[in-house]
Scaffold this active site. Sequence first.
Site, PDB file in Angstrom:
ATOM      1  N   ALA A 151       0.835  -1.198   0.000  1.00  0.00           N
ATOM      2  CA  ALA A 151       0.000   0.000   0.000  1.00  0.00           C
ATOM      3  C   ALA A 151       0.871   1.249   0.000  1.00  0.00           C
ATOM      4  O   ALA A 151       2.037   1.218   0.405  1.00  0.00           O
ATOM      5  CB  ALA A 151      -0.923   0.003   1.220  1.00  0.00           C
ATOM      6  N   ASP A 152       0.275   2.334  -0.470  1.00  0.00           N
ATOM      7  CA  ASP A 152       0.965   3.623  -0.418  1.00  0.00           C
ATOM      8  C   ASP A 152      -0.078   4.724  -0.253  1.00  0.00           C
ATOM      9  O   ASP A 152      -1.136   4.676  -0.882  1.00  0.00           O
ATOM     10  CB  ASP A 152       1.776   3.878  -1.690  1.00  0.00           C
ATOM     11  CG  ASP A 152       2.683   5.094  -1.527  1.00  0.00           C
ATOM     12  OD1 ASP A 152       3.791   4.923  -0.989  1.00  0.00           O
ATOM     13  OD2 ASP A 152       2.262   6.209  -1.886  1.00  0.00           O
ATOM     14  N   SER A 153       0.224   5.678   0.611  1.00  0.00           N
ATOM     15  CA  SER A 153      -0.719   6.759   0.905  1.00  0.00           C
ATOM     16  C   SER A 153      -0.129   8.121   0.569  1.00  0.00           C
ATOM     17  O   SER A 153       1.064   8.352   0.783  1.00  0.00           O
ATOM     18  CB  SER A 153      -1.107   6.730   2.391  1.00  0.00           C
ATOM     19  OG  SER A 153      -1.674   5.497   2.759  1.00  0.00           O
ATOM     20  N   GLY A 203      -3.417   3.708  -2.033  1.00  0.00           N
ATOM     21  CA  GLY A 203      -3.425   2.715  -3.091  1.00  0.00           C
ATOM     22  C   GLY A 203      -3.086   1.349  -2.522  1.00  0.00           C
ATOM     23  O   GLY A 203      -2.275   1.241  -1.598  1.00  0.00           O
TER      24      GLY A 203
END
Length: 205
Positions: A78-80, A115
């Site tokens: 995940a990436d924020s 994401g």
Amino acid sequence: MSRTVLLASASTSRFSLLQAAGITPLVQVSHVDEDAIANQLAPISTADLCIALATAKGEAVVQDITVTDSKNLLVIAADSMLEFEGESFGKPGNPEAAIARWKAMRGNHGYLHTGHWVMDLVSGQVRSGVAGAKVEFADISDAEIIAYVKSGEPLSVAGGFTHEGKSAAFITKMTGDSPAVGGISLALLREFTKDMSIEWTQLWD
């Protein structure tokens, strides 16, 4: 059949969210160059960039899994990032950037995107998508901003804030997927696993 989750992230918030949901994941960090990927893809929307970064992290870990010999893995990456006034903001990285960002954000609002990229190593299936929420910030004082930045918390978190840490009192409202603001959407992950014919309860400890 019970499944083992491998979290491709160093985020303590993501780990805690999964653990609170009954899933204690293994962890392996990808060490991809996020800035290089963002520069290569620019211009790109914040949501699409989060998915691209999550994908890069997940694929990097899958190519060199070191934490276990098990093939019974569900890999989650995940990436924020915060979308604020048309720009994408990740981790501030230094106090000066964090102070400037909070002075702009106070009394204002942004949208935190996270994401997700998930791969089932048993079937080879992959899913990706994005979740998030609108975040409204209190009109905090210069003194509060400086004290918060001195705490060190905002330097290494997406958008320069967390909704479960010291800055929780500086957030007046969140509209959307609250766990996604913490770095991972449990609801979206459940939809992915359901679509891949994996029972969510198979991921529980």
